[in-house]
Design a protein around this motif. Structure first.
Motif, short mmCIF file in Angstrom:
data_model
loop_
_atom_site.label_atom_id
_atom_site.label_comp_id
_atom_site.label_asym_id
_atom_site.label_seq_id
_atom_site.Cartn_x
_atom_site.Cartn_y
_atom_site.Cartn_z
N THR A 1 1.06 -0.84 -0.03
CA THR A 1 -0.21 -0.31 -0.06
C THR A 1 0.89 1.74 -0.61
OG1 THR A 1 -0.04 0.03 2.08
CG2 THR A 1 -2.32 -0.93 0.86
N GLU A 2 0.48 2.44 -0.60
CA GLU A 2 1.46 3.85 -0.13
C GLU A 2 1.87 3.85 1.21
OE1 GLU A 2 -0.84 6.85 -1.53
OE2 GLU A 2 -1.55 5.91 -3.51
N PRO B 1 -0.03 -1.90 -5.26
CA PRO B 1 -0.26 -2.03 -4.37
C PRO B 1 0.42 -3.58 -4.63
CG PRO B 1 -1.61 -1.54 -5.61
CD PRO B 1 -0.93 -0.59 -6.01
N ASP C 1 -1.98 -7.32 -5.54
CA ASP C 1 -3.71 -7.08 -6.42
C ASP C 1 -3.37 -8.61 -7.62
OD1 ASP C 1 -5.78 -6.78 -8.72
OD2 ASP C 1 -5.23 -4.77 -8.15
N TYR D 1 -5.49 -9.26 -9.49
CA TYR D 1 -5.75 -9.04 -11.03
C TYR D 1 -4.46 -9.15 -12.10
CZ TYR D 1 -10.59 -7.91 -10.40
OH TYR D 1 -12.24 -7.41 -10.42
N ALA E 1 -8.23 -1.98 -11.77
CA ALA E 1 -8.13 -2.25 -10.94
C ALA E 1 -6.78 -1.57 -10.06
CB ALA E 1 -7.55 -3.63 -11.69
N GLY E 2 -6.61 -2.17 -9.35
CA GLY E 2 -6.05 -0.84 -8.40
C GLY E 2 -4.54 -0.75 -8.89
N ALA E 3 -4.26 -2.18 -9.47
CA ALA E 3 -2.60 -2.02 -10.27
C ALA E 3 -2.52 -1.04 -10.91
CB ALA E 3 -2.51 -3.44 -9.87
N SER E 4 -3.75 -1.10 -12.24
CA SER E 4 -3.95 -0.12 -13.28
C SER E 4 -3.35 0.88 -13.01
CB SER E 4 -5.28 -0.78 -13.73
OG SER E 4 -5.52 -2.00 -14.49
N VAL E 5 -4.30 1.31 -11.97
CA VAL E 5 -4.23 2.42 -11.23
C VAL E 5 -2.48 3.38 -11.04
CG1 VAL E 5 -4.84 4.51 -9.82
CG2 VAL E 5 -6.46 3.01 -10.83
N ALA E 6 -2.06 2.49 -10.40
CA ALA E 6 -0.83 2.63 -9.83
C ALA E 6 0.33 2.62 -11.08
CB ALA E 6 -0.83 1.91 -8.98
N ARG F 1 -0.09 6.15 -13.05
CA ARG F 1 0.18 6.88 -12.42
C ARG F 1 1.98 6.84 -12.37
NH1 ARG F 1 -0.94 5.63 -7.57
NH2 ARG F 1 -3.49 6.48 -7.36
#
Length: 275
Positions: free
Chosen positions: A192-193, A222, A224, A226, A244-249, A252
Protein backbone atom coordinates in the motif's frame (compact mmCIF):
# COMPACT_ATOMS: atom_id res chain seq x y z
CA UNK A 1 41.42 29.96 -25.45
CA UNK A 2 42.07 26.31 -26.19
CA UNK A 3 39.69 25.34 -23.40
CA UNK A 4 36.98 27.64 -24.78
CA UNK A 5 37.41 26.13 -28.26
CA UNK A 6 37.13 22.65 -26.81
CA UNK A 7 33.96 23.58 -24.91
CA UNK A 8 32.44 25.05 -28.07
CA UNK A 9 33.27 21.91 -30.05
CA UNK A 10 31.88 19.68 -27.31
CA UNK A 11 28.69 21.75 -27.14
CA UNK A 12 28.24 21.58 -30.91
CA UNK A 13 28.82 17.83 -30.88
CA UNK A 14 26.12 17.35 -28.24
CA UNK A 15 23.67 19.50 -30.23
CA UNK A 16 24.27 17.48 -33.39
CA UNK A 17 23.84 14.24 -31.48
CA UNK A 18 20.45 15.35 -30.21
CA UNK A 19 19.00 14.46 -26.81
CA UNK A 20 20.50 11.60 -24.86
CA UNK A 21 18.44 8.41 -24.99
CA UNK A 22 16.18 7.76 -22.00
CA UNK A 23 17.48 4.57 -20.39
CA UNK A 24 16.20 3.20 -17.09
CA UNK A 25 18.00 0.17 -15.69
CA UNK A 26 15.98 -1.96 -13.27
CA UNK A 27 17.39 -4.21 -10.58
CA UNK A 28 15.22 -6.15 -8.19
CA UNK A 29 15.29 -7.47 -4.64
CA UNK A 30 11.93 -9.21 -5.13
CA UNK A 31 11.08 -12.69 -6.46
CA UNK A 32 11.84 -13.04 -10.17
CA UNK A 33 8.16 -13.25 -11.15
CA UNK A 34 7.43 -9.90 -9.44
CA UNK A 35 10.16 -8.19 -11.45
CA UNK A 36 8.92 -9.56 -14.77
CA UNK A 37 5.31 -8.59 -14.01
CA UNK A 38 6.37 -5.07 -13.05
CA UNK A 39 8.40 -4.52 -16.23
CA UNK A 40 5.70 -5.88 -18.54
CA UNK A 41 2.97 -3.78 -16.93
CA UNK A 42 5.06 -0.61 -16.70
CA UNK A 43 6.11 -1.04 -20.33
CA UNK A 44 2.49 -1.48 -21.40
CA UNK A 45 1.42 1.55 -19.37
CA UNK A 46 4.11 3.71 -20.94
CA UNK A 47 3.10 2.48 -24.40
CA UNK A 48 -0.54 3.40 -23.69
CA UNK A 49 0.65 6.96 -23.04
CA UNK A 50 2.08 7.04 -26.56
CA UNK A 51 5.71 6.25 -25.74
CA UNK A 52 7.92 4.13 -27.97
CA UNK A 53 9.13 1.57 -25.41
CA UNK A 54 11.87 -1.03 -25.72
CA UNK A 55 12.62 -3.53 -22.95
CA UNK A 56 16.10 -5.05 -23.13
CA UNK A 57 16.56 -8.32 -21.26
CA UNK A 58 20.13 -8.20 -19.91
CA UNK A 59 19.78 -11.13 -17.50
CA UNK A 60 22.21 -14.02 -17.80
CA UNK A 61 21.18 -16.02 -14.75
CA UNK A 62 17.78 -14.77 -13.59
CA UNK A 63 14.40 -15.26 -15.22
CA UNK A 64 14.35 -12.31 -17.61
CA UNK A 65 11.43 -10.60 -19.29
CA UNK A 66 12.17 -12.16 -22.69
CA UNK A 67 11.72 -15.65 -21.27
CA UNK A 68 8.59 -14.51 -19.47
CA UNK A 69 7.16 -13.47 -22.85
CA UNK A 70 8.24 -16.65 -24.63
CA UNK A 71 11.23 -15.12 -26.44
CA UNK A 72 13.97 -16.93 -24.56
CA UNK A 73 15.35 -18.69 -27.65
CA UNK A 74 15.37 -15.60 -29.87
CA UNK A 75 18.52 -14.10 -31.38
CA UNK A 76 20.31 -11.54 -29.22
CA UNK A 77 22.20 -8.26 -29.57
CA UNK A 78 25.37 -10.26 -28.90
CA UNK A 79 24.55 -12.26 -32.06
CA UNK A 80 24.37 -8.97 -33.96
CA UNK A 81 27.73 -7.93 -32.49
CA UNK A 82 29.20 -11.20 -33.72
CA UNK A 83 27.62 -10.53 -37.15
CA UNK A 84 25.44 -13.63 -36.99
CA UNK A 85 22.21 -11.71 -37.69
CA UNK A 86 20.86 -8.24 -38.41
CA UNK A 87 19.63 -5.77 -35.81
CA UNK A 88 16.01 -5.94 -36.98
CA UNK A 89 16.02 -9.69 -36.34
CA UNK A 90 16.40 -9.25 -32.57
CA UNK A 91 13.60 -6.71 -32.07
CA UNK A 92 10.26 -8.30 -31.25
CA UNK A 93 6.98 -6.42 -30.95
CA UNK A 94 4.73 -7.99 -28.30
CA UNK A 95 0.94 -7.68 -27.85
CA UNK A 96 1.40 -5.56 -24.73
CA UNK A 97 2.42 -2.64 -26.96
CA UNK A 98 6.21 -2.47 -26.65
CA UNK A 99 9.26 -4.18 -28.17
CA UNK A 100 11.65 -6.63 -26.55
CA UNK A 101 15.27 -7.51 -27.29
CA UNK A 102 17.70 -9.79 -25.45
CA UNK A 103 21.23 -8.55 -24.78
CA UNK A 104 22.97 -11.92 -24.78
CA UNK A 105 26.58 -12.56 -23.82
CA UNK A 106 29.47 -11.42 -26.04
CA UNK A 107 31.74 -14.22 -27.16
CA UNK A 108 35.06 -14.41 -25.37
CA UNK A 109 38.35 -13.63 -27.01
CA UNK A 110 39.09 -11.30 -29.92
CA UNK A 111 40.54 -8.82 -27.43
CA UNK A 112 37.09 -7.78 -26.23
CA UNK A 113 36.05 -6.68 -29.73
CA UNK A 114 32.62 -8.30 -29.43
CA UNK A 115 31.99 -6.56 -26.10
CA UNK A 116 32.85 -3.19 -27.65
CA UNK A 117 30.62 -3.88 -30.65
CA UNK A 118 27.81 -4.94 -28.32
CA UNK A 119 28.11 -1.67 -26.41
CA UNK A 120 27.95 0.31 -29.66
CA UNK A 121 24.94 -1.65 -30.91
CA UNK A 122 23.10 -1.04 -27.65
CA UNK A 123 23.93 2.66 -27.92
CA UNK A 124 22.49 2.80 -31.46
CA UNK A 125 19.38 0.90 -30.42
CA UNK A 126 18.82 3.16 -27.40
CA UNK A 127 18.91 6.27 -29.59
CA UNK A 128 16.19 4.81 -31.83
CA UNK A 129 13.75 4.15 -28.99
CA UNK A 130 11.82 6.63 -26.90
CA UNK A 131 12.32 4.89 -23.54
CA UNK A 132 14.62 1.91 -22.96
CA UNK A 133 13.92 -0.22 -19.89
CA UNK A 134 16.69 -2.65 -19.03
CA UNK A 135 15.91 -5.84 -17.13
CA UNK A 136 19.32 -6.16 -15.48
CA UNK A 137 21.30 -8.03 -12.86
CA UNK A 138 24.69 -7.32 -11.32
CA UNK A 139 27.76 -9.28 -12.33
CA UNK A 140 30.10 -11.03 -9.88
CA UNK A 141 31.99 -7.82 -9.13
CA UNK A 142 28.88 -5.67 -8.83
CA UNK A 143 29.11 -4.38 -12.38
CA UNK A 144 26.29 -3.81 -14.87
CA UNK A 145 26.48 -5.49 -18.30
CA UNK A 146 27.31 -2.35 -20.32
CA UNK A 147 28.87 1.06 -19.51
CA UNK A 148 25.82 2.95 -20.81
CA UNK A 149 23.65 1.17 -18.24
CA UNK A 150 25.96 2.34 -15.45
CA UNK A 151 25.39 5.98 -16.42
CA UNK A 152 21.64 5.51 -16.88
CA UNK A 153 18.90 6.01 -14.34
CA UNK A 154 18.97 3.01 -12.00
CA UNK A 155 15.86 1.87 -10.15
CA UNK A 156 15.82 -0.86 -7.49
CA UNK A 157 12.55 -2.73 -7.00
CA UNK A 158 11.86 -3.78 -3.42
CA UNK A 159 9.03 -5.48 -1.52
CA UNK A 160 7.89 -5.10 2.06
CA UNK A 161 9.57 -8.17 3.57
CA UNK A 162 12.66 -7.82 5.73
CA UNK A 163 14.60 -10.08 3.34
CA UNK A 164 13.70 -7.95 0.31
CA UNK A 165 14.63 -4.70 2.07
CA UNK A 166 17.95 -6.18 3.21
CA UNK A 167 18.71 -7.41 -0.31
CA UNK A 168 17.79 -4.04 -1.85
CA UNK A 169 20.10 -2.21 0.56
CA UNK A 170 22.89 -4.67 -0.31
CA UNK A 171 22.31 -3.98 -4.03
CA UNK A 172 22.57 -0.25 -3.48
CA UNK A 173 25.74 -0.69 -1.44
CA UNK A 174 27.36 -2.75 -4.19
CA UNK A 175 26.29 -0.24 -6.83
CA UNK A 176 27.65 2.72 -4.88
CA UNK A 177 30.97 0.92 -4.36
CA UNK A 178 31.21 0.24 -8.10
CA UNK A 179 29.80 3.49 -9.51
CA UNK A 180 30.58 6.01 -6.79
CA UNK A 181 28.20 8.47 -5.21
CA UNK A 182 25.04 8.94 -7.27
CA UNK A 183 21.25 8.72 -6.75
CA UNK A 184 19.15 5.59 -7.09
CA UNK A 185 15.41 5.20 -7.49
CA UNK A 186 13.31 2.99 -5.22
CA UNK A 187 10.13 1.33 -6.50
CA UNK A 188 8.11 -0.54 -3.87
CA UNK A 189 5.80 -3.28 -5.16
CA UNK A 190 3.22 -5.42 -3.40
CA UNK A 191 2.59 -2.60 -0.93
CA UNK A 192 0.00 0.00 0.00
CA UNK A 193 1.08 3.61 -0.24
CA UNK A 194 1.50 3.75 3.53
CA UNK A 195 3.61 0.58 3.59
CA UNK A 196 5.70 1.83 0.67
CA UNK A 197 6.38 5.11 2.47
CA UNK A 198 7.69 3.26 5.54
CA UNK A 199 9.96 1.08 3.38
CA UNK A 200 11.29 4.05 1.42
CA UNK A 201 11.80 6.29 4.47
CA UNK A 202 13.74 3.59 6.32
CA UNK A 203 15.91 2.76 3.32
CA UNK A 204 16.53 6.41 2.52
CA UNK A 205 17.60 7.17 6.09
CA UNK A 206 20.00 4.22 6.17
CA UNK A 207 21.46 4.98 2.72
CA UNK A 208 22.05 8.62 3.61
CA UNK A 209 23.60 7.85 7.00
CA UNK A 210 25.79 4.87 6.13
CA UNK A 211 26.47 5.21 2.39
CA UNK A 212 26.10 8.97 1.76
CA UNK A 213 23.73 7.95 -1.06
CA UNK A 214 20.53 9.74 -2.02
CA UNK A 215 17.48 7.62 -2.82
CA UNK A 216 14.46 8.86 -4.76
CA UNK A 217 10.98 7.43 -4.38
CA UNK A 218 9.64 6.33 -7.77
CA UNK A 219 6.26 5.26 -6.37
CA UNK A 220 4.57 1.99 -5.45
CA UNK A 221 2.29 -0.72 -6.81
CA UNK A 222 -0.15 -2.57 -4.53
CA UNK A 223 -0.60 -6.32 -4.31
CA UNK A 224 -3.48 -7.13 -6.64
CA UNK A 225 -4.97 -10.44 -7.75
CA UNK A 226 -5.80 -8.84 -11.10
CA UNK A 227 -2.07 -8.78 -11.89
CA UNK A 228 -2.03 -12.58 -11.82
CA UNK A 229 -5.29 -12.84 -13.77
CA UNK A 230 -3.93 -10.59 -16.50
CA UNK A 231 -0.68 -12.60 -16.65
CA UNK A 232 -2.63 -15.83 -17.12
CA UNK A 233 -4.41 -14.17 -20.03
CA UNK A 234 -1.09 -13.08 -21.53
CA UNK A 235 -2.07 -9.41 -21.20
CA UNK A 236 -1.07 -6.35 -19.20
CA UNK A 237 -3.29 -5.50 -16.26
CA UNK A 238 -3.84 -1.95 -17.58
CA UNK A 239 -5.36 -3.46 -20.71
CA UNK A 240 -7.26 -6.42 -19.26
CA UNK A 241 -8.49 -4.79 -16.04
CA UNK A 242 -8.11 -1.00 -16.43
CA UNK A 243 -9.98 -0.17 -13.20
CA UNK A 244 -7.92 -2.47 -10.96
CA UNK A 245 -5.85 -0.88 -8.22
CA UNK A 246 -2.64 -2.08 -9.84
CA UNK A 247 -3.69 -0.51 -13.16
CA UNK A 248 -4.24 2.87 -11.50
CA UNK A 249 -0.82 2.59 -9.85
CA UNK A 250 0.96 1.62 -13.08
CA UNK A 251 -0.64 4.50 -15.00
CA UNK A 252 0.49 6.91 -12.29
CA UNK A 253 3.96 5.39 -12.32
CA UNK A 254 4.15 5.55 -16.12
CA UNK A 255 3.20 9.22 -16.06
CA UNK A 256 6.04 9.94 -13.66
CA UNK A 257 8.59 7.99 -15.72
CA UNK A 258 7.46 9.54 -19.00
CA UNK A 259 7.62 13.12 -17.78
CA UNK A 260 10.71 13.22 -15.61
CA UNK A 261 14.21 11.87 -15.45
CA UNK A 262 15.51 10.89 -12.05
CA UNK A 263 16.98 13.86 -10.12
CA UNK A 264 20.71 14.25 -10.21
CA UNK A 265 21.41 12.37 -13.43
CA UNK A 266 22.83 14.66 -16.04
CA UNK A 267 25.80 13.94 -18.26
CA UNK A 268 28.27 11.80 -16.35
CA UNK A 269 25.90 11.51 -13.39
CA UNK A 270 26.11 15.17 -12.36
CA UNK A 271 23.19 16.89 -10.67
CA UNK A 272 20.68 18.48 -12.99
CA UNK A 273 17.06 18.75 -12.00
CA UNK A 274 14.58 17.58 -9.42
CA UNK A 275 11.55 15.45 -9.93
Amino acid sequence: MASFDFDQAEGLRRMLQGPRPRIVTFLSATPEDDKGAMLVNLGASLAQLGNDVLIVDACERDYGVSRRLGLGRAATLADVAHQDCALNQVLHAVPQGFSVASLGVPQRGEGGADARRLAKIFDVLAKQAGIVMVDAELGPDGELPLPLMSSSEIVVQVGTSAASITNAYALIKRLSQQLGRRPFGILVTGATEAEAKVVYDNMSTAATRYLAVTLNSMGSVPADEYLHRAARLGRAVVDAFPLAGASVAFRRLAGKFALHAMPGLGRGGSAQAGL
